[in-house]
Motif scaffolding. Structure first.
Motif, mmCIF file in Angstrom:
data_model
loop_
_atom_site.group_PDB
_atom_site.id
_atom_site.type_symbol
_atom_site.label_atom_id
_atom_site.label_comp_id
_atom_site.label_asym_id
_atom_site.label_seq_id
_atom_site.Cartn_x
_atom_site.Cartn_y
_atom_site.Cartn_z
ATOM 1 N N UNK A 156 0.832 -1.208 0.000
ATOM 2 C CA UNK A 156 0.000 0.000 0.000
ATOM 3 C C UNK A 156 0.866 1.257 0.000
ATOM 4 N N UNK A 157 1.976 1.214 0.735
ATOM 5 C CA UNK A 157 2.884 2.376 0.760
ATOM 6 C C UNK A 157 3.411 2.692 -0.632
ATOM 7 N N UNK A 158 3.481 1.675 -1.468
ATOM 8 C CA UNK A 158 3.995 1.857 -2.832
ATOM 9 C C UNK A 158 2.876 2.085 -3.845
ATOM 10 N N UNK A 159 1.637 2.212 -3.322
ATOM 11 C CA UNK A 159 0.532 2.595 -4.201
ATOM 12 C C UNK A 159 -0.433 1.485 -4.569
ATOM 13 N N UNK A 160 -0.172 0.261 -4.096
ATOM 14 C CA UNK A 160 -1.039 -0.861 -4.489
ATOM 15 C C UNK A 160 -2.446 -0.680 -3.924
ATOM 16 N N UNK A 161 -3.432 -1.200 -4.666
ATOM 17 C CA UNK A 161 -4.834 -1.100 -4.235
ATOM 18 C C UNK A 161 -5.329 -2.390 -3.591
ATOM 19 N N UNK A 162 -4.576 -3.461 -3.751
ATOM 20 C CA UNK A 162 -4.908 -4.730 -3.091
ATOM 21 C C UNK A 162 -3.646 -5.583 -3.087
ATOM 22 N N UNK A 163 -3.718 -6.667 -2.323
ATOM 23 C CA UNK A 163 -2.512 -7.469 -2.099
ATOM 24 C C UNK A 163 -2.872 -8.944 -2.065
ATOM 25 N N UNK A 217 -1.576 -7.538 9.672
ATOM 26 C CA UNK A 217 -1.647 -6.342 10.513
ATOM 27 C C UNK A 217 -1.296 -5.134 9.666
ATOM 28 N N UNK A 218 -2.118 -4.115 9.746
ATOM 29 C CA UNK A 218 -1.848 -2.915 8.959
ATOM 30 C C UNK A 218 -0.952 -1.956 9.732
ATOM 31 N N UNK A 219 -0.001 -1.373 9.031
ATOM 32 C CA UNK A 219 0.820 -0.319 9.628
ATOM 33 C C UNK A 219 -0.015 0.957 9.729
ATOM 34 N N UNK A 220 0.339 1.805 10.683
ATOM 35 C CA UNK A 220 -0.429 3.038 10.884
ATOM 36 C C UNK A 220 -0.203 4.043 9.755
ATOM 37 N N UNK A 221 0.942 3.919 9.087
ATOM 38 C CA UNK A 221 1.306 4.950 8.105
ATOM 39 C C UNK A 221 1.068 4.513 6.660
#
Lengths: 320, 320
Positions: free
Chosen positions: A189-196, A215-219
């Protein structure tokens, strides 16, 4: 499952006695404790209580994620089990526990052709919008390659990590490969992805994907995340090597922040220091897609059966 | 898949020559044929054509059941492959082939609690009515027990056969256990059952069920039939031992009696007896839930690669 808080607790004191014996008692005085421990061990080896409890919890209650009707049935099962086995002071402590519930979910290749993937949402994943997410994929055959991808390079893409889990005698391959499941969604997500999507953390070559939490990172934005079957991941690698691949992902998971769960405990009351308490137990809840025989019905059952055997001693241990 | 008729045929004559040599030629005259065979064998061992074709068919075309768009793509793939490899007289023969197509399908325990089973419809199964079938189950832990059940004893019930497949070195356990899949639905229907579930014919302990075809007897009602995962079957055994179990089954398969498929062939034209033809090949179609790498992409690929090597000889074999 390490962070789950629900304990089926049974207090007893044998281990404390043994530990004290190591430092403060002369060999001749330690002997009765060791004899008791050996007798308990021998009795446990021919006792089927742990097996019976595991079979009963996995069969009568079945899969029991927090927030499900089965979790409430599991609570009732635990109380009844403590009663049947003769524990004292049986308590049910309710506590706040947000629940995550899987909804309908699917993932399909839509380019270069239609192909339904074997998939399973990661525990804790956010849902997709109701109409799903369709995007081109970017495949990383190693997790380090995802980490090496520049910021913004995955904009609008579905990131797919296909790194295999290494088979190891001690099971450590699970932990090593698991980083891609636990931390991958936020890194993508930090690199712009919309799903994983992550290759199932499994050494099997069957399509059944393995869930497990993420677990999602806060940032980082929270993006939907799922595991796909091992052969499915390998197919995506081969397809992506030939040209553009697009995937349609639908996930309808939900979270109830106000949900509750329970600690259920029963006592073997201490004979001389009843106010000092030792606690053993396991977690009663399980994942939704299996009966949780190992994770953690057997843990619940083994500790309960051990406490029951201790409670059957002619004299209870000093502590509860 | 034994009865599937679609052949990717490549004609060649080496085997015929070798066979004749065994009976009619003196040792000294046989030598050139054997040398040719040995050279072909050595070339095949270092040749990647068969591997490449298997990877390409399973990746570029993917799962390719008769009646699917992928089956038509597979036909085009075969023609292109023959062209690329230099075969002559490439032919596409269309023939009538009724197709069976899986639809949405699911099975859930609804009593004593809700639990979605891992299931897969058996190939050829009739669908359920649109609203599904819900009924109590009768579990047979051995196929012989189903056969021993009296006529009418399963009236209105879903029969479930949970016999395990035995793991054998030669794979014969698959055939032995498979009778419950192939013939079980009609045997259950003769005894009054409204649907049939069979433990996956598999030695895996994962939930992924294995499909495979079933065949209805002429003298029994056709009832919907599906396989369930091994752990799911074991759970049903344990549940049924405790009390009544009800299952809801939905299957939306369909049959197109007027569908077609194709024989695709390419020739290595014989050098002296071109009108005499030997045929080798494999079946191009596959099941819908896998890429058919073994069943039968590799068969197609190995025979095609072998024929290609033969075609590359300085002189073609006598026969086509």
């Amino acid at each position: 499952m390490k962070k789950r808080l629900i304990a089926l607790a049974a207090g007893f004191a044998l281990l404390a006695n043994a530990a004290l014996a190591q430092t403060s008692l002369a060999p001749v005085k330690r002997q009765p404790t060791y004899e008791t421990a050996a007798a308990l061990r021998d009795r446990a080896l021919s006792d089927t209580t742990a097996w019976d409890l595991t079979a009963d919890l996995t069969t009568s209650v079945g899969p029991r994620p927090v927030g499900s009707p089965a979790m409430a049935r599991a609570k009732d099962w635990a109380v009844k089990t403590f009663e049947t086995l003769g524990f004292s002071n049986i308590k049910v402590e309710e506590f706040a526990k947000p629940s995550w519930t899987r909804g309908a979910e699917s993932a399909s290749v839509v380019l270069p052709y239609d192909w339904q993937l074997a998939m399973i949402g990661l525990g804790g994943s956010v849902p997709t919008p109701p109409k799903g997410i369709e995007a081109e994929i970017v495949v990383f055959s190693a997790y380090a390659d995802l980490l090496a991808a520049p910021q913004g390079s995955l904009k609008g893409k579905i990131a797919v990590v296909t790194a295999p889990m290494t088979r190891t005698l001690d099971g450590s391959g699970y932990g090593t490969a698991g980083i891609a499941r636990r931390a991958g969604p936020s890194e993508a997500a930090k690199r712009g992805a919309v799903a994983y999507l992550v290759r199932s953390i499994s050494t099997s070559d069957l399509r059944s994907p393995h869930t497990g939490g993420t677990t999602y990172a806060d940032d980082a934005p929270k993006i939907p995340a799922a595991a796909i079957g091992v052969p499915d991941a390998e197919l995506l690698e081969r397809l992506a090597a030939k040209g553009p691949v697009r995937i349609k992902l639908n996930m309808a998971s939900s979270v109830d922040e106000k949900d509750v769960a329970w600690n259920i405990s029963g006592d073997i009351v201490g004979s001389s220091k009843p106010d000092e308490v030792l606690v053993i137990g396991g977690h009663l809840d399980s994942w939704d897609v299996g009966t949780g025989a190992i994770d953690d019905a057997s843990g619940v059952a083994i500790t309960t059966a051990a406490a029951k055997l201790i409670g059957d001693l002619p004299r209870h241990p000093a502590r509860t």
